[in-house]
Write a protein that holds these residues in place. Structure first.
Motif, PDB file in Angstrom:
ATOM      1  N   PHE A   1      11.436  -0.154 -22.400  1.00 27.66           N
ATOM      2  CA  PHE A   1       9.750   0.108 -22.327  1.00 27.66           C
ATOM      3  C   PHE A   1      10.249  -0.732 -20.650  1.00 27.66           C
ATOM      4  O   PHE A   1      10.174  -1.521 -20.034  1.00 27.66           O
ATOM      5  CB  PHE A   1       8.999  -1.634 -22.781  1.00 27.66           C
ATOM      6  N   SER A   2       8.514   0.258 -19.552  1.00 28.00           N
ATOM      7  CA  SER A   2       8.962  -0.387 -18.483  1.00 28.00           C
ATOM      8  C   SER A   2       7.888   0.570 -18.369  1.00 28.00           C
ATOM      9  O   SER A   2       6.840   1.168 -18.645  1.00 28.00           O
ATOM     10  CB  SER A   2       9.848  -0.317 -17.743  1.00 28.00           C
ATOM     11  N   GLU A   3       7.177  -0.278 -17.375  1.00 28.56           N
ATOM     12  CA  GLU A   3       5.344   0.444 -16.548  1.00 28.56           C
ATOM     13  C   GLU A   3       5.349   0.116 -15.276  1.00 28.56           C
ATOM     14  O   GLU A   3       5.449  -0.942 -14.848  1.00 28.56           O
ATOM     15  CB  GLU A   3       4.228  -0.290 -17.552  1.00 28.56           C
ATOM     16  N   MET A   4       4.619   0.677 -14.625  1.00 31.24           N
ATOM     17  CA  MET A   4       3.951   0.939 -12.755  1.00 31.24           C
ATOM     18  C   MET A   4       2.302   0.319 -13.097  1.00 31.24           C
ATOM     19  O   MET A   4       1.810   1.190 -13.911  1.00 31.24           O
ATOM     20  CB  MET A   4       3.797   1.960 -12.032  1.00 31.24           C
ATOM     21  N   LEU A   5       2.621  -1.191 -12.459  1.00 33.63           N
ATOM     22  CA  LEU A   5       0.762  -1.030 -13.092  1.00 33.63           C
ATOM     23  C   LEU A   5       0.319  -0.575 -11.094  1.00 33.63           C
ATOM     24  O   LEU A   5       0.946  -0.854  -9.421  1.00 33.63           O
ATOM     25  CB  LEU A   5       0.543  -2.191 -12.442  1.00 33.63           C
ATOM     26  N   GLU A   6      -1.371   0.465 -11.277  1.00 36.21           N
ATOM     27  CA  GLU A   6      -1.500   0.311 -10.367  1.00 36.21           C
ATOM     28  C   GLU A   6      -1.999  -0.072  -9.626  1.00 36.21           C
ATOM     29  O   GLU A   6      -3.080  -0.384  -9.480  1.00 36.21           O
ATOM     30  CB  GLU A   6      -2.033   2.434 -10.507  1.00 36.21           C
ATOM     31  N   LEU A   7      -2.076  -0.146  -7.903  1.00 35.12           N
ATOM     32  CA  LEU A   7      -3.160  -1.123  -7.036  1.00 35.12           C
ATOM     33  C   LEU A   7      -4.021  -0.350  -6.640  1.00 35.12           C
ATOM     34  O   LEU A   7      -4.258   0.732  -6.487  1.00 35.12           O
ATOM     35  CB  LEU A   7      -1.717  -1.194  -5.922  1.00 35.12           C
ATOM     36  N   PRO A   8      -5.497  -0.956  -6.428  1.00 42.25           N
ATOM     37  CA  PRO A   8      -6.314  -0.137  -6.213  1.00 42.25           C
ATOM     38  C   PRO A   8      -6.227   0.392  -4.297  1.00 42.25           C
ATOM     39  O   PRO A   8      -6.922   1.003  -4.340  1.00 42.25           O
ATOM     40  CB  PRO A   8      -7.283  -1.602  -6.160  1.00 42.25           C
ATOM     41  N   GLU A   9      -5.577  -0.268  -3.577  1.00 41.83           N
ATOM     42  CA  GLU A   9      -5.476   0.313  -2.277  1.00 41.83           C
ATOM     43  C   GLU A   9      -4.052   1.956  -2.517  1.00 41.83           C
ATOM     44  O   GLU A   9      -3.905   2.028  -1.526  1.00 41.83           O
ATOM     45  CB  GLU A   9      -4.454  -0.176  -1.525  1.00 41.83           C
ATOM     46  N   GLY A  10      -3.732   1.859  -4.023  1.00 43.09           N
ATOM     47  CA  GLY A  10      -2.785   2.757  -3.627  1.00 43.09           C
ATOM     48  C   GLY A  10      -1.339   2.272  -4.063  1.00 43.09           C
ATOM     49  O   GLY A  10      -1.149   1.414  -3.083  1.00 43.09           O
ATOM     50  N   GLY A  11      -0.604   2.707  -4.971  1.00 42.91           N
ATOM     51  CA  GLY A  11       1.043   2.478  -4.823  1.00 42.91           C
ATOM     52  C   GLY A  11       0.783   1.882  -6.131  1.00 42.91           C
ATOM     53  O   GLY A  11       0.079   1.711  -6.754  1.00 42.91           O
ATOM     54  N   TYR A  12       2.208   1.445  -6.623  1.00 42.16           N
ATOM     55  CA  TYR A  12       2.610   0.655  -7.417  1.00 42.16           C
ATOM     56  C   TYR A  12       3.549  -0.557  -7.591  1.00 42.16           C
ATOM     57  O   TYR A  12       4.335  -0.297  -6.935  1.00 42.16           O
ATOM     58  CB  TYR A  12       2.962   2.313  -8.728  1.00 42.16           C
ATOM     59  N   LEU A  13       3.413  -1.177  -8.561  1.00 46.07           N
ATOM     60  CA  LEU A  13       3.708  -2.657  -9.147  1.00 46.07           C
ATOM     61  C   LEU A  13       4.610  -2.529 -10.387  1.00 46.07           C
ATOM     62  O   LEU A  13       3.972  -2.574 -10.812  1.00 46.07           O
ATOM     63  CB  LEU A  13       3.064  -3.755  -8.981  1.00 46.07           C
ATOM     64  N   ILE A  14       6.396  -2.572 -10.332  1.00 49.23           N
ATOM     65  CA  ILE A  14       7.054  -1.785 -11.211  1.00 49.23           C
ATOM     66  C   ILE A  14       7.118  -3.842 -11.062  1.00 49.23           C
ATOM     67  O   ILE A  14       7.831  -4.485 -10.687  1.00 49.23           O
ATOM     68  CB  ILE A  14       8.236  -1.371 -11.186  1.00 49.23           C
TER      69      ILE A  14
ATOM     70  N   GLN B   1       0.980  -1.210   0.034  1.00 54.19           N
ATOM     71  CA  GLN B   1      -0.049   0.389  -0.303  1.00 54.19           C
ATOM     72  C   GLN B   1       0.835   0.604   0.066  1.00 54.19           C
ATOM     73  O   GLN B   1       2.170   1.467   0.819  1.00 54.19           O
ATOM     74  CB  GLN B   1      -0.858   0.333   1.300  1.00 54.19           C
ATOM     75  N   ASP B   2       0.451   2.650  -1.013  1.00 55.59           N
ATOM     76  CA  ASP B   2       1.808   3.369  -1.340  1.00 55.59           C
ATOM     77  C   ASP B   2       2.629   3.672  -1.455  1.00 55.59           C
ATOM     78  O   ASP B   2       3.482   4.740  -0.874  1.00 55.59           O
ATOM     79  CB  ASP B   2       0.956   4.520   0.151  1.00 55.59           C
ATOM     80  N   LYS B   3       3.239   2.508  -1.556  1.00 57.99           N
ATOM     81  CA  LYS B   3       4.474   2.425  -2.090  1.00 57.99           C
ATOM     82  C   LYS B   3       5.160   2.263  -3.046  1.00 57.99           C
ATOM     83  O   LYS B   3       3.902   1.389  -4.066  1.00 57.99           O
ATOM     84  CB  LYS B   3       5.432   0.823  -1.165  1.00 57.99           C
ATOM     85  N   ILE B   4       5.819   2.682  -4.100  1.00 57.46           N
ATOM     86  CA  ILE B   4       6.291   1.482  -5.400  1.00 57.46           C
ATOM     87  C   ILE B   4       7.150   0.790  -4.903  1.00 57.46           C
ATOM     88  O   ILE B   4       8.351   0.775  -4.829  1.00 57.46           O
ATOM     89  CB  ILE B   4       7.208   3.066  -5.884  1.00 57.46           C
ATOM     90  N   THR B   5       6.777  -0.605  -5.779  1.00 58.14           N
ATOM     91  CA  THR B   5       7.771  -2.115  -5.657  1.00 58.14           C
ATOM     92  C   THR B   5       7.936  -2.487  -6.698  1.00 58.14           C
ATOM     93  O   THR B   5       7.762  -2.304  -7.982  1.00 58.14           O
ATOM     94  CB  THR B   5       6.627  -2.971  -5.039  1.00 58.14           C
ATOM     95  N   LEU B   6       8.750  -2.488  -6.507  1.00 57.79           N
ATOM     96  CA  LEU B   6       9.595  -3.494  -7.140  1.00 57.79           C
ATOM     97  C   LEU B   6       9.612  -5.032  -7.762  1.00 57.79           C
ATOM     98  O   LEU B   6      10.426  -5.260  -6.797  1.00 57.79           O
ATOM     99  CB  LEU B   6      11.457  -3.157  -7.712  1.00 57.79           C
ATOM    100  N   LEU B   7       9.132  -6.097  -8.635  1.00 64.03           N
ATOM    101  CA  LEU B   7       9.001  -6.687  -8.155  1.00 64.03           C
ATOM    102  C   LEU B   7      10.174  -8.209  -9.111  1.00 64.03           C
ATOM    103  O   LEU B   7      10.226  -7.801 -10.145  1.00 64.03           O
ATOM    104  CB  LEU B   7       7.894  -7.842  -9.119  1.00 64.03           C
TER     105      LEU B   7
END
Ligand code: GDP
Ligand code: ZN
Length: 310
Positions: free
Chosen positions: A217-230, A172-178
């Motif tokens: 190419f790169s993209e961040m996926l927006e999470l419904p609870e807030g925050g992004y997954l890279i 939540q509310d973080k930018i997370t690299l997977l």
């Protein structure tokens, strides 16, 4: 206007403005970042300033200072580097003890490079549904090992959904690299967390496979609870760089703790008399696998393979 770069196709950047609209943007003129020769000076995760133009698109006129960024040197002769992502809050490293097995060297290298970039890592042990009793036992041992060092560990099955719920609040509310080796279940996990991301992960793999977009190419996926997954294809770790043995030591948290007892301050923990690290390995206070990983990174450094490690 200010916003967050959420997608980079190489020529266009999608910027999500603070009032919630997404504007396709380009870099203005010969905009350059000090000190970095990059094929693409703006990255997902960047906070940028926009100047709107009539066509409903915009120019990026400035980048805010970054907390951190992940860089990859390009393989070709230009020797340019490419910024993969900026302002990463944390990394989720997805690993599997089998099908396929993630090596401890891979895990430890990732952890050490993340330490160098001061990015916290959460270890996610996936495919728990596939493991035999023995493999489960081994997995739990690994989890205990890394938890003891100070890394949060979670056991999940992306396929059945077991355990995935515990990851949601962490995102939540973080930018997370997977990150994680191919085949460990990254796409499966994303589809579990974001059921609507199906199409987008497919797009990313396509772009990856054509080769042409691979480096940009790169993209961040927006999470419904807030925050992004890279989910950027091909990130196996953070870049590495020249460092002294003392620095490398500090990226292995538990080795660093013991190294305070070494007789010599520039001890490499390989052969020196009065080495507290060697004693701790002997007494099993430092895991043999962790020490082996430390040695392998030290060897890379000595043979100057370091820069190519990722
Ligand atoms: P990626 O390369 O990291 O994106 O891995 P994928 O998500 O494509 O997964 C690779 C393979 O492992 C696919 O066949 C998935 O169905 C399978 N898989 C992923 N997660 C799990 C899991 O938790 N359990 C089982 N049994 N299979 C999984
Ligand atoms: Zn030592």
């Amino acid at each position: 206007m200010k916003g967050l770069v959420i997608k980079n196709t190489g020529s266009w950047y999608s910027v999500k403005t603070d009032d919630g609209q997404v504007i396709e943007s380009k870099i203005k003129g010969n905009f350059r970042l000090k000190g970095i020769r990059s094929t693409s000076p703006v990255a997902v995760g960047d906070r940028v300033e926009l100047v709107a133009n009539q066509e409903g698109t915009a120019f990026i006129s400035a980048i805010e200072d970054r907390r951190n960024y992940i860089i990859r040197k390009s393989q070709n002769l230009s020797k340019q580097s490419h910024i993969l992502a900026a302002n990463v809050d944390q990394a989720f490293l997805l690993v599997t003890v089998n099908h396929p097995q993630t090596s401890t060297i891979f895990i430890d290298r990732f952890l050490a490079s993340a330490e160098a970039y001061r990015v916290p890592v959460v270890l996610i042990f996936n495919k728990s549904d596939l493991l035999t009793e023995d493999e489960l036992h081994y997995e739990r041992m690994m989890m205990t090992l890394y938890q003891t060092i100070g890394y949060a560990c979670h056991e999940v099955s992306a396929a059945t959904g077991e355990g995935v719920g515990q990851l949601i609040p962490l995102l939540q509310d973080k930018i997370t690299l997977l990150s994680g080796n191919s085949g460990v279940g990254k796409s499966t996990l994303i589809n579990r967390i974001l059921p609507n991301a199906n199409l987008r992960t497919a797009e990313i793999s396509d772009a990856h496979n054509t080769g042409m977009h691979t480096t940009t190419f790169s993209e961040m996926l927006e999470l419904p609870e807030g925050g992004y997954l890279i989910d950027t294809p091909g990130i196996k770790g953070f870049g590495t760089f020249d460092m002294e043995p003392e620095e490398l030591t500090s990226y292995f948290k538990e080795i660093f703790k013991f190294s305070e007892g070494c007789r010599f301050s520039n001890c490499t923990h390989t052969h020196e008399p009065g080495c507290a690290v060697l004693a701790a390995v002997e007494n099993h206070h430092i895991a043999a696998s962790r020490y082996q990983s430390y040695l392998s990174m030290l060897e890379d450094k000595d043979s100057n393979k370091y820069r190519e490690a990722y």
